[in-house]
Design a protein around this motif. Structure first.
Motif, PDB file in Angstrom:
ATOM      1  N   GLU A 133       0.815  -1.215   0.000  1.00  0.00           N
ATOM      2  CA  GLU A 133       0.000   0.000   0.000  1.00  0.00           C
ATOM      3  C   GLU A 133       0.852   1.269   0.000  1.00  0.00           C
ATOM      4  O   GLU A 133       0.325   2.354  -0.258  1.00  0.00           O
ATOM      5  CB  GLU A 133      -0.930   0.009   1.215  1.00  0.00           C
ATOM      6  CG  GLU A 133      -1.937  -1.125   1.221  1.00  0.00           C
ATOM      7  CD  GLU A 133      -2.903  -1.065   0.047  1.00  0.00           C
ATOM      8  OE1 GLU A 133      -3.307   0.050  -0.340  1.00  0.00           O
ATOM      9  OE2 GLU A 133      -3.241  -2.144  -0.498  1.00  0.00           O
ATOM     10  N   ARG A 134       2.095   1.155   0.315  1.00  0.00           N
ATOM     11  CA  ARG A 134       2.967   2.320   0.505  1.00  0.00           C
ATOM     12  C   ARG A 134       2.970   3.261  -0.696  1.00  0.00           C
ATOM     13  O   ARG A 134       2.755   4.465  -0.557  1.00  0.00           O
ATOM     14  CB  ARG A 134       4.386   1.842   0.802  1.00  0.00           C
ATOM     15  CG  ARG A 134       5.368   2.943   0.988  1.00  0.00           C
ATOM     16  CD  ARG A 134       6.716   2.374   1.443  1.00  0.00           C
ATOM     17  NE  ARG A 134       7.756   3.321   1.111  1.00  0.00           N
ATOM     18  CZ  ARG A 134       8.882   3.004   0.512  1.00  0.00           C
ATOM     19  NH1 ARG A 134       9.137   1.761   0.197  1.00  0.00           N
ATOM     20  NH2 ARG A 134       9.762   3.916   0.239  1.00  0.00           N
ATOM     21  N   HIS A 135       3.210   2.740  -1.880  1.00  0.00           N
ATOM     22  CA  HIS A 135       3.300   3.604  -3.063  1.00  0.00           C
ATOM     23  C   HIS A 135       1.926   4.104  -3.504  1.00  0.00           C
ATOM     24  O   HIS A 135       1.800   5.235  -3.970  1.00  0.00           O
ATOM     25  CB  HIS A 135       4.027   2.884  -4.198  1.00  0.00           C
ATOM     26  CG  HIS A 135       5.430   2.519  -3.831  1.00  0.00           C
ATOM     27  ND1 HIS A 135       6.377   3.451  -3.498  1.00  0.00           N
ATOM     28  CD2 HIS A 135       6.034   1.310  -3.717  1.00  0.00           C
ATOM     29  CE1 HIS A 135       7.517   2.843  -3.199  1.00  0.00           C
ATOM     30  NE2 HIS A 135       7.330   1.548  -3.320  1.00  0.00           N
ATOM     31  N   LYS A 136       0.910   3.274  -3.341  1.00  0.00           N
ATOM     32  CA  LYS A 136      -0.452   3.696  -3.687  1.00  0.00           C
ATOM     33  C   LYS A 136      -0.899   4.874  -2.829  1.00  0.00           C
ATOM     34  O   LYS A 136      -1.668   5.710  -3.274  1.00  0.00           O
ATOM     35  CB  LYS A 136      -1.432   2.541  -3.492  1.00  0.00           C
ATOM     36  CG  LYS A 136      -1.247   1.407  -4.463  1.00  0.00           C
ATOM     37  CD  LYS A 136      -2.224   0.285  -4.144  1.00  0.00           C
ATOM     38  CE  LYS A 136      -1.973  -0.916  -5.005  1.00  0.00           C
ATOM     39  NZ  LYS A 136      -2.836  -2.050  -4.633  1.00  0.00           N
ATOM     40  N   ASN A 137      -0.394   4.939  -1.595  1.00  0.00           N
ATOM     41  CA  ASN A 137      -0.788   5.990  -0.660  1.00  0.00           C
ATOM     42  C   ASN A 137       0.196   7.156  -0.623  1.00  0.00           C
ATOM     43  O   ASN A 137       0.033   8.072   0.182  1.00  0.00           O
ATOM     44  CB  ASN A 137      -0.943   5.405   0.751  1.00  0.00           C
ATOM     45  CG  ASN A 137      -2.044   4.384   0.826  1.00  0.00           C
ATOM     46  OD1 ASN A 137      -3.045   4.496   0.134  1.00  0.00           O
ATOM     47  ND2 ASN A 137      -1.863   3.368   1.650  1.00  0.00           N
ATOM     48  N   ASN A 138       1.166   7.134  -1.476  1.00  0.00           N
ATOM     49  CA  ASN A 138       2.176   8.198  -1.518  1.00  0.00           C
ATOM     50  C   ASN A 138       1.650   9.356  -2.370  1.00  0.00           C
ATOM     51  O   ASN A 138       1.531   9.237  -3.593  1.00  0.00           O
ATOM     52  CB  ASN A 138       3.481   7.656  -2.078  1.00  0.00           C
ATOM     53  CG  ASN A 138       4.594   8.681  -2.105  1.00  0.00           C
ATOM     54  OD1 ASN A 138       4.377   9.878  -1.951  1.00  0.00           O
ATOM     55  ND2 ASN A 138       5.813   8.202  -2.308  1.00  0.00           N
ATOM     56  N   GLU A 139       1.359  10.463  -1.736  1.00  0.00           N
ATOM     57  CA  GLU A 139       0.818  11.638  -2.443  1.00  0.00           C
ATOM     58  C   GLU A 139       1.784  12.144  -3.524  1.00  0.00           C
ATOM     59  O   GLU A 139       1.352  12.725  -4.501  1.00  0.00           O
ATOM     60  CB  GLU A 139       0.510  12.746  -1.428  1.00  0.00           C
ATOM     61  CG  GLU A 139      -0.672  12.460  -0.541  1.00  0.00           C
ATOM     62  CD  GLU A 139      -1.978  12.311  -1.301  1.00  0.00           C
ATOM     63  OE1 GLU A 139      -2.205  13.059  -2.268  1.00  0.00           O
ATOM     64  OE2 GLU A 139      -2.769  11.418  -0.941  1.00  0.00           O
ATOM     65  N   LYS A 140       3.063  11.929  -3.322  1.00  0.00           N
ATOM     66  CA  LYS A 140       4.062  12.399  -4.291  1.00  0.00           C
ATOM     67  C   LYS A 140       3.959  11.656  -5.631  1.00  0.00           C
ATOM     68  O   LYS A 140       4.449  12.137  -6.648  1.00  0.00           O
ATOM     69  CB  LYS A 140       5.472  12.239  -3.726  1.00  0.00           C
ATOM     70  CG  LYS A 140       5.736  13.098  -2.519  1.00  0.00           C
ATOM     71  CD  LYS A 140       7.126  12.820  -1.983  1.00  0.00           C
ATOM     72  CE  LYS A 140       7.400  13.589  -0.724  1.00  0.00           C
ATOM     73  NZ  LYS A 140       8.737  13.269  -0.180  1.00  0.00           N
TER      74      LYS A 140
ATOM     75  N   LYS B 150       1.054  10.662  -6.995  1.00  0.00           N
ATOM     76  CA  LYS B 150      -0.267  10.843  -7.626  1.00  0.00           C
ATOM     77  C   LYS B 150      -0.259  12.006  -8.578  1.00  0.00           C
ATOM     78  O   LYS B 150       0.514  12.861  -8.601  1.00  0.00           O
ATOM     79  CB  LYS B 150      -1.328  11.025  -6.562  1.00  0.00           C
ATOM     80  CG  LYS B 150      -1.502   9.756  -5.760  1.00  0.00           C
ATOM     81  CD  LYS B 150      -2.576   9.905  -4.723  1.00  0.00           C
ATOM     82  CE  LYS B 150      -2.674   8.589  -3.954  1.00  0.00           C
ATOM     83  NZ  LYS B 150      -3.691   8.563  -2.987  1.00  0.00           N
TER      84      LYS B 150
END
Length: 114
Positions: free
Chosen positions: A105-112, A114
């Motif tokens: 989930e780490r990259h999916k939740n990384n605002e940077k 998106k």
């Protein structure tokens, strides 16, 4: 060609044409050199560096050189794996599993990103 086949192919080439593997320390230095050559191409193709007019790679903006340098890095890495008894297929599979578990989930939740 699979990674396993690549390791075997490099090993066969070394035995037939290369006489023997360079030492692990020498191959580490060669790997560093090859990564530097790859970085040079990337910095000119994608970064702010420009090609010298005398550099033949400037004709296609380093497109061919990019693949050549990546292959050179892979070659030395395969040599190092062979001479140290590392099965890169197994190690890559373990690395993918580790990253999948750790970063599910780490990259999916990384605002940077998106």
């Amino acid at each position: 060609m699979t990674i396993e086949e690549a390791q075997r192919s490099v090993d066969q080439w070394i035995k037939e044409y290369g006489v023997r593997y360079f030492s692990e320390l020498t191959n580490m230095a060669v790997l560093t050199e090859e990564v530097g050559e790859l970085a040079r191409v990337i910095s000119r193709r994608y970064g702010e560096q420009s090609w010298k007019a005398s550099d033949p790679r400037s004709a296609d903006n380093g497109k061919q050189a990019l693949g050549e340098e990546m292959a050179d890095v892979l070659w030395v890495l395969l040599c190092m794996a062979n001479q140290t008894g590392v099965n890169l297929t197994e190690e890559l599979e373990k690395s993918i599993a580790k990253k999948t578990k750790r970063d599910a989930e780490r990259h999916k939740n990384n605002e940077k990103l998106k």
